[in-house]
Scaffold this motif. Structure first.
Motif, PDB file in Angstrom:
ATOM      1  N   THR A  32      -7.507 -11.238   9.147  1.00  0.00           N
ATOM      2  CA  THR A  32      -6.546 -10.467   8.358  1.00  0.00           C
ATOM      3  C   THR A  32      -6.381  -9.072   8.935  1.00  0.00           C
ATOM      4  O   THR A  32      -7.286  -8.519   9.553  1.00  0.00           O
ATOM      5  N   ALA A  90      -3.858  -5.140   8.237  1.00  0.00           N
ATOM      6  CA  ALA A  90      -2.985  -4.392   7.325  1.00  0.00           C
ATOM      7  C   ALA A  90      -2.621  -3.063   7.965  1.00  0.00           C
ATOM      8  O   ALA A  90      -3.332  -2.556   8.833  1.00  0.00           O
ATOM      9  N   THR A 132      -2.677   3.328   4.202  1.00  0.00           N
ATOM     10  CA  THR A 132      -3.407   2.279   3.492  1.00  0.00           C
ATOM     11  C   THR A 132      -4.092   1.334   4.479  1.00  0.00           C
ATOM     12  O   THR A 132      -5.211   0.867   4.230  1.00  0.00           O
ATOM     13  N   GLY A 133      -3.458   1.064   5.590  1.00  0.00           N
ATOM     14  CA  GLY A 133      -4.070   0.196   6.596  1.00  0.00           C
ATOM     15  C   GLY A 133      -5.357   0.779   7.151  1.00  0.00           C
ATOM     16  O   GLY A 133      -6.344   0.060   7.324  1.00  0.00           O
ATOM     17  N   SER A 184      -7.276   2.886   5.603  1.00  0.00           N
ATOM     18  CA  SER A 184      -8.244   2.843   4.506  1.00  0.00           C
ATOM     19  C   SER A 184      -8.826   1.443   4.331  1.00  0.00           C
ATOM     20  O   SER A 184     -10.034   1.273   4.156  1.00  0.00           O
ATOM     21  N   ASP A 185      -7.968   0.427   4.383  1.00  0.00           N
ATOM     22  CA  ASP A 185      -8.429  -0.954   4.223  1.00  0.00           C
ATOM     23  C   ASP A 185      -9.403  -1.338   5.337  1.00  0.00           C
ATOM     24  O   ASP A 185     -10.415  -2.005   5.091  1.00  0.00           O
ATOM     25  N   GLN A 197     -12.789   0.341   4.776  1.00  0.00           N
ATOM     26  CA  GLN A 197     -13.549  -0.264   3.689  1.00  0.00           C
ATOM     27  C   GLN A 197     -13.980  -1.691   3.997  1.00  0.00           C
ATOM     28  O   GLN A 197     -14.705  -2.303   3.206  1.00  0.00           O
ATOM     29  N   THR A 212     -12.057  -4.386   4.167  1.00  0.00           N
ATOM     30  CA  THR A 212     -11.305  -5.431   3.460  1.00  0.00           C
ATOM     31  C   THR A 212     -10.361  -6.195   4.386  1.00  0.00           C
ATOM     32  O   THR A 212      -9.811  -7.221   3.992  1.00  0.00           O
ATOM     33  N   VAL A 213     -10.146  -5.682   5.619  1.00  0.00           N
ATOM     34  CA  VAL A 213      -9.368  -6.405   6.622  1.00  0.00           C
ATOM     35  C   VAL A 213     -10.125  -6.354   7.953  1.00  0.00           C
ATOM     36  O   VAL A 213     -11.002  -5.513   8.152  1.00  0.00           O
ATOM     37  N   GLY A 240      -6.714  -3.016  11.697  1.00  0.00           N
ATOM     38  CA  GLY A 240      -5.693  -2.178  11.100  1.00  0.00           C
ATOM     39  C   GLY A 240      -4.587  -1.901  12.097  1.00  0.00           C
ATOM     40  O   GLY A 240      -4.698  -2.208  13.289  1.00  0.00           O
TER      41      GLY A 240
END
Length: 636
Positions: A38, A40, A72-73, A75-76, A79, A81-82, A85
């Motif tokens: 994934t 983002a 946001t990418g 940040s994701d 963290q 979560t992806v 980025g």
């Protein structure tokens, strides 16, 4: 040997041949199976990333990407979560009083493509859409800081001596989310028109101190300003029929998708330019790339020299976008995911770059492809080769040749004299407007400026060239003609030739012509692929002439409806034909394989033999018996 035994043997041979014929040839797998990953981030780069993801699906890669904006990418990814980025700006950039700290997980930047932030607009004069607007940096800065508020402002008129612009309000459209395009735009304003940005920061409704570049555009000082999420949101708002007077900043690809023009921007050499692939390549020759491998911002860019470049082809708002890659197994990263990500990165650096020019970007130069490939080797589980030179030799990036020369920059033509400041502007449409040629178009000089006319006839599409030796492929069918009504327009449909894949011969594609109408678009005929051992691949058919375009204009009011683009980069229209988002489909690699063709021939011969053998053997046996009987009779 009796007949029944021979029949059984022949049957066994035929069975083996048929099994060989029907079983696909299995090719060696370069690495372990792919697992889903994934990502983002950037909407600026999303049209290209989306295309690459579609391309590699046929290789077994399953990649999900969320176009949520660069901020946001980042940040994701930080963290966990992806898995990767995408962003136009790195971590650690000061944004007013905000600081975006680097993540604790290991990471590296890899350039993925180059592009240009443009100013897409929706403006009509009477019943004609303006498609050749020119703007200086000072005017752009004043529009987006609330100083210039009307389209007939004398400063805009000075940029456009061939146009009598209407006395309507300007609607500036900005990003509502954290965006790399906002950061690139405000960084350019600070560097080239800093006084206007400083004054804007000081306004009570903005109150921005320190007055740095920003990823989130400050609104509130200009009541006419509209904020939308994503590049697609900005483009979607501007392209609405009721948004006459709107102008927003977005990546060039979105203007091409929606069929809308972009402003030609005045550069330091005194020419108004747009971000064609060649102009971007020329501009970024002046970008200063951080080559310190020990730096946390290794391979990121400093664009200050781009803004002041005196090459007449320069488009000042050119920039690179980046993937943010993991370099350790924290944040949910695994070596299996690293294998998928490494191969995806290899694809986009080379073969994927062949598609970006037509999408509205510019392919990467050889030095960044080489450095990017080295970054891929840092991903845990990546199976990319450490032989970078071998990788480059097999790379099909259109920017450079086998010697590493930057072909895009070398072959990019100078702008015509009508694009020089002070001259009457060229009439050639820009961006995605009909007649512009899209991303690959270069402006042609014209002695007079005009907006696109409502009854111009498009030229005939070019005929595809002859394919190499192979059997004759089928010809692409003719696209249907768009419907015509007074003032309204339609879009010619696409004719697609069938595919007959073989060992050799490929028919080239015939491009469709521009149709008749305010912004007519001809349908496209696509030549099929010829194949086989002999013959000649067919040429792509000539695209038929479409009548009208995807925009529908009221002849009395001049209001035109157009494509609306969602934040995810997809398009929809209020009426007429919709653009098609297609996933590339390829035939099985074994289809038409030479070995299988041979087996098919053998099988056919065996089947014939199976039918004839019993009769032939029976006749031979009868002759032997007659000869034997005759011999015995003579002996008596």
């Amino acid at each position: 040997m009796n007949v029944s035994r021979l029949t059984r043997i022949l049957g066994t041979v035929v069975l083996i041949a048929c099994v060989g014929m029907l079983t696909p040839v299995q090719h060696a797998v370069a690495g372990p199976p792919y697992v889903p990953i994934t990502g983002a981030g950037s909407t600026w780069a999303y049209p290209a990333i989306s295309q690459w993801i579609s391309d590699v699906q046929q290789n077994g890669m399953n990649i999900s990407y969320a176009p949520v904006g660069s901020t946001t990418g980042r940040s994701d990814f930080a963290q966990g979560t992806v898995d990767f980025g995408a962003s136009e700006i790195p971590y650690g950039v000061q944004d007013g009083t905000n600081y975006d700290p680097p993540p604790t997980r290991g990471y590296a930047y890899m350039p993925d493509l180059a592009g240009g932030t443009t100013f897409m607009y929706n403006l009509t004069i009477g019943t004609q859409r303006v498609t050749n607007l020119r703007l200086s940096g000072s005017v752009i800065a004043q529009i987006f800081t609330g100083v210039i508020t009307m389209w007939n402002d004398p400063q805009i008129a000075a940029d456009n001596p061939g146009l009598t612009l209407p006395a309507i309000k300007i609607i500036p459209v900005v990003r509502s989310d954290g965006a790399g395009s906002t950061a690139d735009f405000t960084q350019w304003m600070i560097a080239t028109e800093g006084s206007w940005w400083t004054k804007y920061c000081a306004l009570p409704a903005v109150a921005r101190n320190p007055c740095t570049q920003t990823s989130t555009y400050p609104t509130g000082a200009d009541p006419a300003m509209v904020a939308q999420p994503g590049d697609g949101g900005v483009a979607g708002y501007v392209s609405q029929s009721q948004a006459d007077g709107a102008i927003g900043y977005t990546e060039y690809a979105y203007a091409i998708q929606t069929g809308f023009p972009v402003a030609l921007v005045l550069n330091a050499a005194g020419y108004y330019t747009e971000p064609t692939p060649g102009n971007i390549a020329v501009s970024l020759l002046q970008a200063q790339i951080n080559t310190d491998q020990s730096s946390a911002t290794y391979l990121t860019e400093n664009l200050s020299n781009v803004y002041t470049d005196t090459d007449p082809r320069t488009y000042e708002l050119s920039a690179y976008s980046y993937l943010i890659l993991p370099t350790d197994t924290t944040g949910g990263m695994t070596t299996a995911k690293g294998n998928t990500l490494g191969d995806f990165g290899s694809y986009l650096l080379c073969q994927g770059q062949t598609e970006v020019d037509t999408l509205g970007y510019s392919a990467l130069p050889v030095n960044l492809v080489e450095d990017g490939y080295t970054q891929l080797q840092r991903i845990p589980g990546s199976n990319v080769s450490t032989e970078t030179s071998t990788f480059i030799q097999g790379c099909h990036n259109p920017t450079f040749d086998s010697n590493g020369d930057n072909l895009l920059a070398q072959q990019d033509p100078d702008p015509p004299s009508c694009d020089m400041q002070g001259s009457t502007q060229c009439s050639t449409p820009t961006g995605g407007a009909a007649g512009s040629g899209g991303a690959a178009g270069n402006p042609s000089p014209s002695p007079s400026a005009s907006s696109s006319t409502s009854s111009s006839t498009g030229s005939t599409g070019s005929t595809g060239s002859t394919g190499s030796t192979g059997s004759t492929g089928s010809t692409g069918s003719t696209g249907s003609t768009g419907s015509t009504s007074k003032g309204s327009t339609g879009t010619g449909s696409t004719g697609t030739g069938s595919t007959s894949k073989g060992s050799t011969g490929t028919g080239s594609t015939g491009s469709g012509s521009t149709g008749t109408g305010s912004t007519g678009t001809g349908s496209t005929g696509t030549g099929s692929t010829g194949s086989g051992s002999t013959g000649t691949g067919s040429a792509g058919s000539t695209g038929s002439t479409g009548t009208g375009s995807g925009q529908s204009c009221d002849a009395s009011t001049g209001v035109c409806s157009a494509s609306n683009v969602a934040d995810d980069g997809t398009s929809s229209q209020s009426s007429g034909n919709e653009p098609v988002d297609a996933v590339p489909v390829s035939a099985p690699s074994s289809l038409g394989d030479g070995v299988q063709i041979t087996l098919m021939v053998i099988a056919a011969l065996m089947l014939v033999g199976l039918g004839l053998a019993p009769a032939l053997v029976g006749q031979a046996s009868a002759r032997r018996e007659r000869r034997g009987s005759g011999g015995r009779g003579n002996s008596r």
